[in-house]
Design a protein around this motif. Sequence first.
Motif, PDB file in Angstrom:
ATOM      1  N   ARG A 121       0.809  -1.217   0.000  1.00 26.87           N
ATOM      2  CA  ARG A 121       0.000   0.000   0.000  1.00 26.87           C
ATOM      3  C   ARG A 121       0.842   1.266   0.000  1.00 26.87           C
ATOM      4  N   LEU A 122       2.048   1.202   0.555  1.00 24.89           N
ATOM      5  CA  LEU A 122       2.903   2.389   0.614  1.00 24.89           C
ATOM      6  C   LEU A 122       3.694   2.612  -0.668  1.00 24.89           C
ATOM      7  N   THR A 167      -1.758   8.152   6.808  1.00 22.61           N
ATOM      8  CA  THR A 167      -3.176   7.798   6.955  1.00 22.61           C
ATOM      9  C   THR A 167      -3.406   6.336   6.589  1.00 22.61           C
ATOM     10  N   ARG A 168      -2.794   5.892   5.484  1.00 24.38           N
ATOM     11  CA  ARG A 168      -2.932   4.483   5.092  1.00 24.38           C
ATOM     12  C   ARG A 168      -2.333   3.555   6.154  1.00 24.38           C
ATOM     13  N   THR A 169      -1.198   3.964   6.695  1.00 26.27           N
ATOM     14  CA  THR A 169      -0.542   3.146   7.715  1.00 26.27           C
ATOM     15  C   THR A 169      -1.432   3.007   8.942  1.00 26.27           C
ATOM     16  N   LEU A 170      -2.007   4.121   9.408  1.00 24.72           N
ATOM     17  CA  LEU A 170      -2.866   4.084  10.587  1.00 24.72           C
ATOM     18  C   LEU A 170      -4.131   3.262  10.342  1.00 24.72           C
ATOM     19  N   LEU A 171      -4.686   3.349   9.134  1.00 26.23           N
ATOM     20  CA  LEU A 171      -5.901   2.595   8.824  1.00 26.23           C
ATOM     21  C   LEU A 171      -5.629   1.097   8.869  1.00 26.23           C
ATOM     22  N   LEU A 172      -4.566   0.669   8.203  1.00 29.85           N
ATOM     23  CA  LEU A 172      -4.242  -0.762   8.212  1.00 29.85           C
ATOM     24  C   LEU A 172      -3.875  -1.231   9.615  1.00 29.85           C
ATOM     25  N   LEU A 173      -3.130  -0.404  10.341  1.00 30.30           N
ATOM     26  CA  LEU A 173      -2.749  -0.764  11.703  1.00 30.30           C
ATOM     27  C   LEU A 173      -3.969  -0.898  12.598  1.00 30.30           C
ATOM     28  N   SER A 174      -4.909   0.027  12.492  1.00 32.80           N
ATOM     29  CA  SER A 174      -6.108  -0.012  13.333  1.00 32.80           C
ATOM     30  C   SER A 174      -6.928  -1.273  13.076  1.00 32.80           C
ATOM     31  N   LEU A 175      -7.099  -1.618  11.816  1.00 35.66           N
ATOM     32  CA  LEU A 175      -7.861  -2.822  11.485  1.00 35.66           C
ATOM     33  C   LEU A 175      -7.149  -4.085  11.955  1.00 35.66           C
ATOM     34  N   SER A 176      -5.827  -4.065  11.942  1.00 37.03           N
ATOM     35  CA  SER A 176      -5.061  -5.253  12.317  1.00 37.03           C
ATOM     36  C   SER A 176      -5.003  -5.462  13.828  1.00 37.03           C
ATOM     37  N   VAL A 177      -4.858  -4.375  14.583  1.00 41.34           N
ATOM     38  CA  VAL A 177      -4.631  -4.542  16.025  1.00 41.34           C
ATOM     39  C   VAL A 177      -5.916  -4.746  16.809  1.00 41.34           C
ATOM     40  N   SER A 190      10.709  -0.753  -5.379  1.00 38.14           N
ATOM     41  CA  SER A 190      10.479  -0.160  -4.058  1.00 38.14           C
ATOM     42  C   SER A 190       9.638  -1.066  -3.163  1.00 38.14           C
ATOM     43  N   PHE A 191       8.686  -1.796  -3.751  1.00 39.02           N
ATOM     44  CA  PHE A 191       7.875  -2.715  -2.958  1.00 39.02           C
ATOM     45  C   PHE A 191       8.733  -3.835  -2.386  1.00 39.02           C
ATOM     46  N   PHE A 192       9.580  -4.434  -3.214  1.00 41.00           N
ATOM     47  CA  PHE A 192      10.441  -5.514  -2.741  1.00 41.00           C
ATOM     48  C   PHE A 192      11.416  -5.010  -1.674  1.00 41.00           C
TER      49      PHE A 192
END
Length: 372
Positions: free
Chosen positions: A134-135, A147-157, A303-305
């Motif tokens: 996603r990044l 914002t993307r990082t926080l969204l994925l983190l919130s759903l995961s934790v 960059s993804f790898f």
Amino acid sequence: MERESPDQVRCGPDPFIWAIPLVLTGLGILMISSTTSYRSLALFGNPFVFGLRQLQFLGIGLTAMVMTYMIPLGWLRRLTAPFWVLALVFTWLSLAPLVGHAAGGASRWLRLGPFSFQPFELLSLASVAHLANRLTVEELTPKRAFTRTLLLLSLSVLPVLLQPDLGGTLLLTALCMGLYVDHHGWRYPLGGGAGLALIVTFLIRGENYRLRRIWAFLDPWKDPRDSGFQVIQGLVAFANGGFWGVGLGKGFQKLHYLPASDTDFIFAVLAEELGFPGTALVLSLFAFWAFRVMKLARTQTDSFFALLVWGLGLSVLLPMIINVGGVTKLLPLTGMPLPFLSYGGSSLVSMWIKIGLLLGLAKESGREGVPQ
């Protein structure tokens, strides 16, 4: 992270990426056999049952490593989303009454027929892979990436918090922030640090056992027979071992004095029996492995790898730092296993899956034109 030119890179898997974890796993099996020999003999009439089980887990892990190594790199980006969703579903299912299994006051296990495993191990791996995707899927401003990082983190934790598993929550947070920082710097994570500290303080104050762990970290001798018992016994193991150790199989703390001696506190048992040379060897192997992984990340032209390699390395090294820090009283105890050495199939198999991914990425390092 500064990238190396493809001309500087020799294609092909780095043997240290798999050889060092194999040495650590072998040492772990040796220490598990030593630590559990008395208990295994009393329960099964065979002192090596738990060591042999860990050897079986290693076989499963190596098979999983080969399977992930064979995944075409062009598939990785497309697989991150379904893998993350599947891992998230498994983590939520661990809370269900029929398939979830509680141990030690937390519902962290999932039973599927005769098998049981900790879905958090899959979730941490899937979160790293999907966030790396996603990044890097498009050019992002630091604010939008955060914002993307926080969204994925919130759903995961969320399901991890409900288990409850504060240590896993903090690990996931550190992993996600580690990926963001590598790509976009410290500005937003440092700005959100105060809010995170307030949330962690609230979570700790909300559960008595978490407060007791903090007090045991600050002053274990205040309650040496209860909350501070495990910390003190771990330090006693280090003191007993001295510089050279008492010898393999001759440790005293594993004889019902040190709880979780084959899992969370296996590093303390290793220190007692193998002394400073043993602990220095383990830490040196992790440090050299980290150096090789960082070098591999710099050789990636995609960059993804590159971000995926960095995240996979963090997902091994952060649990090691948390475990060793807790055992040596540098950090509060969180119940985090020591990668490759602690007893348990979920952790070991997931670690070897990460090694398989790293080897697959190393095989193609520096090559242009990897299919997307």
